[in-house]
Design a protein around this motif. Structure first.
Motif, PDB file in Angstrom:
ATOM      1  N   ALA A  57       0.840  -1.194   0.000  1.00 31.40           N
ATOM      2  CA  ALA A  57       0.000   0.000   0.000  1.00 31.40           C
ATOM      3  C   ALA A  57       0.877   1.247   0.000  1.00 31.40           C
ATOM      4  N   GLY A  58       0.301   2.327  -0.507  1.00 31.13           N
ATOM      5  CA  GLY A  58       0.966   3.627  -0.485  1.00 31.13           C
ATOM      6  C   GLY A  58       0.176   4.623   0.339  1.00 31.13           C
ATOM      7  N   ASN A  59       0.646   5.854   0.380  1.00 36.16           N
ATOM      8  CA  ASN A  59       0.023   6.882   1.215  1.00 36.16           C
ATOM      9  C   ASN A  59      -1.343   7.335   0.723  1.00 36.16           C
ATOM     10  N   ASN A  60      -1.708   7.038  -0.512  1.00 38.11           N
ATOM     11  CA  ASN A  60      -3.023   7.413  -1.036  1.00 38.11           C
ATOM     12  C   ASN A  60      -4.011   6.256  -1.039  1.00 38.11           C
ATOM     13  N   ASP A  61      -3.622   5.126  -0.458  1.00 34.97           N
ATOM     14  CA  ASP A  61      -4.486   3.951  -0.452  1.00 34.97           C
ATOM     15  C   ASP A  61      -5.338   3.896   0.809  1.00 34.97           C
ATOM     16  N   GLY A  62      -6.550   3.364   0.657  1.00 32.45           N
ATOM     17  CA  GLY A  62      -7.487   3.254   1.766  1.00 32.45           C
ATOM     18  C   GLY A  62      -7.240   2.023   2.615  1.00 32.45           C
ATOM     19  N   ALA A  63      -8.068   1.884   3.646  1.00 34.30           N
ATOM     20  CA  ALA A  63      -7.927   0.794   4.614  1.00 34.30           C
ATOM     21  C   ALA A  63      -8.015  -0.582   3.960  1.00 34.30           C
ATOM     22  N   ASP A  64      -8.843  -0.733   2.920  1.00 36.94           N
ATOM     23  CA  ASP A  64      -8.974  -2.034   2.267  1.00 36.94           C
ATOM     24  C   ASP A  64      -7.661  -2.478   1.620  1.00 36.94           C
ATOM     25  N   ILE A  65      -6.978  -1.562   0.991  1.00 37.19           N
ATOM     26  CA  ILE A  65      -5.700  -1.881   0.337  1.00 37.19           C
ATOM     27  C   ILE A  65      -4.610  -2.077   1.383  1.00 37.19           C
ATOM     28  N   ILE A  66      -4.592  -1.235   2.407  1.00 32.94           N
ATOM     29  CA  ILE A  66      -3.608  -1.388   3.480  1.00 32.94           C
ATOM     30  C   ILE A  66      -3.775  -2.752   4.149  1.00 32.94           C
ATOM     31  N   HIS A  67      -5.000  -3.148   4.407  1.00 33.12           N
ATOM     32  CA  HIS A  67      -5.268  -4.446   5.036  1.00 33.12           C
ATOM     33  C   HIS A  67      -4.818  -5.602   4.141  1.00 33.12           C
ATOM     34  N   LYS A  68      -5.057  -5.486   2.856  1.00 33.86           N
ATOM     35  CA  LYS A  68      -4.709  -6.567   1.917  1.00 33.86           C
ATOM     36  C   LYS A  68      -3.199  -6.707   1.721  1.00 33.86           C
ATOM     37  N   PHE A  69      -2.477  -5.582   1.654  1.00 31.31           N
ATOM     38  CA  PHE A  69      -1.066  -5.627   1.261  1.00 31.31           C
ATOM     39  C   PHE A  69      -0.072  -5.222   2.343  1.00 31.31           C
ATOM     40  N   GLY A  70      -0.440  -4.351   3.256  1.00 36.24           N
ATOM     41  CA  GLY A  70       0.525  -3.814   4.205  1.00 36.24           C
ATOM     42  C   GLY A  70       1.443  -2.815   3.517  1.00 36.24           C
ATOM     43  N   PHE A  71       2.399  -2.282   4.278  1.00 35.87           N
ATOM     44  CA  PHE A  71       3.275  -1.234   3.741  1.00 35.87           C
ATOM     45  C   PHE A  71       4.666  -1.718   3.335  1.00 35.87           C
ATOM     46  N   ARG A  72       4.988  -2.963   3.637  1.00 36.49           N
ATOM     47  CA  ARG A  72       6.343  -3.472   3.351  1.00 36.49           C
ATOM     48  C   ARG A  72       6.213  -4.947   3.045  1.00 36.49           C
ATOM     49  N   ARG A  73       6.943  -5.418   2.031  1.00 39.63           N
ATOM     50  CA  ARG A  73       6.826  -6.825   1.657  1.00 39.63           C
ATOM     51  C   ARG A  73       8.156  -7.367   1.168  1.00 39.63           C
ATOM     52  N   LEU A  74       8.445  -8.583   1.580  1.00 40.14           N
ATOM     53  CA  LEU A  74       9.598  -9.339   1.074  1.00 40.14           C
ATOM     54  C   LEU A  74       9.071 -10.494   0.254  1.00 40.14           C
ATOM     55  N   ILE A  75       9.617 -10.669  -0.935  1.00 39.16           N
ATOM     56  CA  ILE A  75       9.251 -11.818  -1.760  1.00 39.16           C
ATOM     57  C   ILE A  75      10.516 -12.412  -2.357  1.00 39.16           C
ATOM     58  N   GLU A  76      10.427 -13.657  -2.780  1.00 38.19           N
ATOM     59  CA  GLU A  76      11.510 -14.287  -3.509  1.00 38.19           C
ATOM     60  C   GLU A  76      10.907 -14.994  -4.704  1.00 38.19           C
ATOM     61  N   LEU A  77      11.374 -14.622  -5.895  1.00 35.58           N
ATOM     62  CA  LEU A  77      10.927 -15.227  -7.141  1.00 35.58           C
ATOM     63  C   LEU A  77      12.151 -15.693  -7.911  1.00 35.58           C
ATOM     64  N   ASP A  78      12.137 -16.932  -8.340  1.00 36.80           N
ATOM     65  CA  ASP A  78      13.265 -17.512  -9.090  1.00 36.80           C
ATOM     66  C   ASP A  78      14.612 -17.256  -8.422  1.00 36.80           C
ATOM     67  N   GLY A  79      14.643 -17.343  -7.094  1.00 40.72           N
ATOM     68  CA  GLY A  79      15.893 -17.174  -6.363  1.00 40.72           C
ATOM     69  C   GLY A  79      16.341 -15.739  -6.174  1.00 40.72           C
ATOM     70  N   VAL A  80      15.513 -14.764  -6.550  1.00 38.24           N
ATOM     71  CA  VAL A  80      15.844 -13.353  -6.415  1.00 38.24           C
ATOM     72  C   VAL A  80      15.034 -12.780  -5.246  1.00 38.24           C
ATOM     73  N   LYS A  81      15.737 -12.241  -4.237  1.00 37.90           N
ATOM     74  CA  LYS A  81      15.087 -11.669  -3.053  1.00 37.90           C
ATOM     75  C   LYS A  81      14.780 -10.195  -3.306  1.00 37.90           C
ATOM     76  N   MET A  82      13.498  -9.854  -3.171  1.00 36.86           N
ATOM     77  CA  MET A  82      13.056  -8.490  -3.457  1.00 36.86           C
ATOM     78  C   MET A  82      12.329  -7.891  -2.270  1.00 36.86           C
TER      79      MET A  82
END
Length: 168
Positions: A57-82
């Motif tokens: 979520a970003g600063n212009n997103d509402g509670a529904d988007i904040i709840h779904k995504f949060g403000f920080r995320r770690l993912i790993e795809l094909d061995g690449v940490k993002m």
């Protein structure tokens, strides 16, 4: 693996639909990353019709988007940490990248993705790929609209921006 990277869509205020140039790339995407300021969950639904979507979520997103995504995320795809963060906070827009880097201080990453400034960035810093896709719908003072394409293979990533002048 092809990943389409977007941020700051600000829809439907800045555009009623995803731009045609972006839609062409989404057709062959294996994943999509959105770095915040969707402003409506319909953007997620439109993107999810093409490939799995990871985002924050970003600063212009509402509670529904904040709840779904949060403000920080770690993912790993094909061995690449993002790490994904919008980059908003106290201070000026020029501090966005510093805030994004701070959000993942002491975290081992290959790629840092952020948005908020609407300014495309592609650089490497001490082995870290730092990437801001810009905005596909709200270029602000930039000469062109933009988004990004990542190609992942064997734990490595190449990145580029796609620039265009017509957001229809």
């Amino acid at each position: 693996m092809k990943i389409v990277v977007v941020s700051d869509t600000h829809m439907p205020r800045m555009n009623k639909k995803l731009p045609d140039r972006l839609l062409r790339e989404l057709k062959t995407a294996k994943a999509i990353i959105h770095a915040g300021d969707w402003t409506n969950l319909s953007v997620y639904e439109s993107l999810a019709a093409f490939a799995p979507v990871y985002g924050v979520a970003g600063n212009n997103d509402g509670a529904d988007i904040i709840h779904k995504f949060g403000f920080r995320r770690l993912i790993e795809l094909d061995g690449v940490k993002m790490g994904i963060v919008h980059g908003h906070g106290t201070g000026k827009r020029i501090d966005t990248e510093a805030r994004a880097l701070e959000a993942f201080k002491n975290v081992s990453l290959d790629v840092l993705i952020y948005g908020h400034s609407h300014i495309p960035v592609l650089k490497r810093s001490a082995g870290l790929l730092v990437f801001n896709p810009g905005s596909p719908t709200d270029k602000r003072k930039q000469p062109l609209y933009s988004f990004g394409i990542f190609k992942l293979a064997s734990g490595t990533v190449t990145a580029k921006h796609i620039y265009y002048g017509d957001k229809s």
